[in-house]
Design a protein around this motif. Structure first.
Motif, mmCIF file in Angstrom:
data_model
loop_
_atom_site.group_PDB
_atom_site.id
_atom_site.type_symbol
_atom_site.label_atom_id
_atom_site.label_comp_id
_atom_site.label_asym_id
_atom_site.label_seq_id
_atom_site.Cartn_x
_atom_site.Cartn_y
_atom_site.Cartn_z
ATOM 1 N N GLU A 1 0.977 11.474 -3.491
ATOM 2 C CA GLU A 1 1.673 10.350 -2.887
ATOM 3 C C GLU A 1 2.804 10.860 -1.998
ATOM 4 O OE1 GLU A 1 3.984 6.195 -4.014
ATOM 5 O OE2 GLU A 1 3.099 7.394 -5.624
ATOM 6 N N CYS A 2 2.977 10.207 -0.848
ATOM 7 C CA CYS A 2 4.108 10.469 0.047
ATOM 8 C C CYS A 2 5.242 9.570 -0.418
ATOM 9 C CB CYS A 2 3.734 10.153 1.494
ATOM 10 S SG CYS A 2 2.365 11.145 2.127
ATOM 11 N N ALA B 1 -8.356 2.875 5.840
ATOM 12 C CA ALA B 1 -7.345 3.525 5.008
ATOM 13 C C ALA B 1 -6.528 4.573 5.774
ATOM 14 C CB ALA B 1 -8.007 4.194 3.807
ATOM 15 N N MET C 1 0.849 -1.189 0.000
ATOM 16 C CA MET C 1 0.000 0.000 0.000
ATOM 17 C C MET C 1 0.884 1.238 0.000
ATOM 18 S SD MET C 1 -3.316 -0.528 0.242
ATOM 19 C CE MET C 1 -4.627 -0.792 1.347
ATOM 20 N N LYS C 2 0.434 2.220 -0.732
ATOM 21 C CA LYS C 2 1.126 3.499 -0.787
ATOM 22 C C LYS C 2 0.439 4.479 0.164
ATOM 23 C CE LYS C 2 2.442 2.847 -5.591
ATOM 24 N NZ LYS C 2 2.363 3.382 -6.950
ATOM 25 N N ARG C 3 1.194 5.458 0.607
ATOM 26 C CA ARG C 3 0.632 6.496 1.476
ATOM 27 C C ARG C 3 0.407 7.769 0.667
ATOM 28 N NH1 ARG C 3 3.289 5.993 7.479
ATOM 29 N NH2 ARG C 3 2.558 3.857 7.772
ATOM 30 N N VAL D 1 -3.946 6.458 7.975
ATOM 31 C CA VAL D 1 -2.650 6.344 8.642
ATOM 32 C C VAL D 1 -2.604 7.389 9.748
ATOM 33 C CG1 VAL D 1 -0.156 6.608 8.340
ATOM 34 C CG2 VAL D 1 -1.517 5.493 6.560
ATOM 35 N N VAL E 1 -3.698 11.662 6.214
ATOM 36 C CA VAL E 1 -2.871 10.713 5.476
ATOM 37 C C VAL E 1 -3.624 9.391 5.387
ATOM 38 C CG1 VAL E 1 -0.672 9.467 5.367
ATOM 39 C CG2 VAL E 1 -0.728 11.816 6.238
ATOM 40 N N VAL E 2 -3.736 8.870 4.156
ATOM 41 C CA VAL E 2 -4.430 7.604 3.925
ATOM 42 C C VAL E 2 -3.519 6.650 3.166
ATOM 43 C CG1 VAL E 2 -6.729 8.657 3.931
ATOM 44 C CG2 VAL E 2 -5.480 8.415 1.768
ATOM 45 N N GLU E 3 -3.869 5.380 3.205
ATOM 46 C CA GLU E 3 -3.197 4.370 2.397
ATOM 47 C C GLU E 3 -4.161 3.869 1.340
ATOM 48 O OE1 GLU E 3 0.176 2.205 5.094
ATOM 49 O OE2 GLU E 3 -1.843 1.350 5.175
ATOM 50 N N GLU F 1 -4.081 1.513 -2.756
ATOM 51 C CA GLU F 1 -3.311 0.757 -3.746
ATOM 52 C C GLU F 1 -2.732 1.659 -4.829
ATOM 53 O OE1 GLU F 1 -2.385 -2.410 -3.844
ATOM 54 O OE2 GLU F 1 -3.381 -2.895 -1.962
ATOM 55 N N ALA G 1 -6.805 6.408 -4.033
ATOM 56 C CA ALA G 1 -6.787 7.381 -2.935
ATOM 57 C C ALA G 1 -7.662 8.580 -3.277
ATOM 58 C CB ALA G 1 -5.356 7.819 -2.645
#
Length: 116
Positions: free
Chosen positions: A109-110, A47, A1-3, A49, A78-80, A82, A87
């Motif tokens: 994206e972080c 989702a 998962m991406k942040r 973070v 901040v969410v996670e 795919e 997002a």
């Protein structure tokens, strides 16, 4: 998962228009908006973070010194997810701009810090 960092934006003009509403109308919209926001958070709870927070007044620091500025930044979270699209889709119809005077939500994206 991406942040992903989601930044909630609202123009000074939108906030001024909100403040110009009768207090009873602001109170009604605020109550409706907070309920809708809570519903949105519960729908996407897995989702999160960091739930983030509203943002206060801004100081800009530059080579010439420090000064007060007014910008469009209102809040962050901040969410996670795919993907970037996944997002972003979480914020479609968000109460920030469907009930409150917010203008938009920007999602980015972080990325990892480069090593070195």
């Amino acid at each position: 998962m991406k942040r992903f960092l989601a930044v909630f934006l609202g123009s000074p003009a939108s906030m001024d228009a909100w403040k110009a509403l009768p207090e009873s109308e602001r109170n009604r919209r605020e109550a409706d908006g907070m309920k809708a926001w809570g519903d949105w958070v519960r729908k996407h709870e897995a989702a999160f973070v960091d739930h983030g927070s509203p943002l206060g007044k801004t100081k800009r620091i530059a080579a010439k010194g420090i000064g007060d500025v007014r910008n469009e930044l209102a809040a962050w979270t901040v969410v996670e997810a795919e993907s970037h699209d996944a997002a972003a889709s979480m914020f479609e119809g968000h109460p920030h701009f469907s009930i409150f005077p917010g203008d938009a939500v920007e999602v980015m994206e972080c990325l990892p810090m480069p090593e070195g």
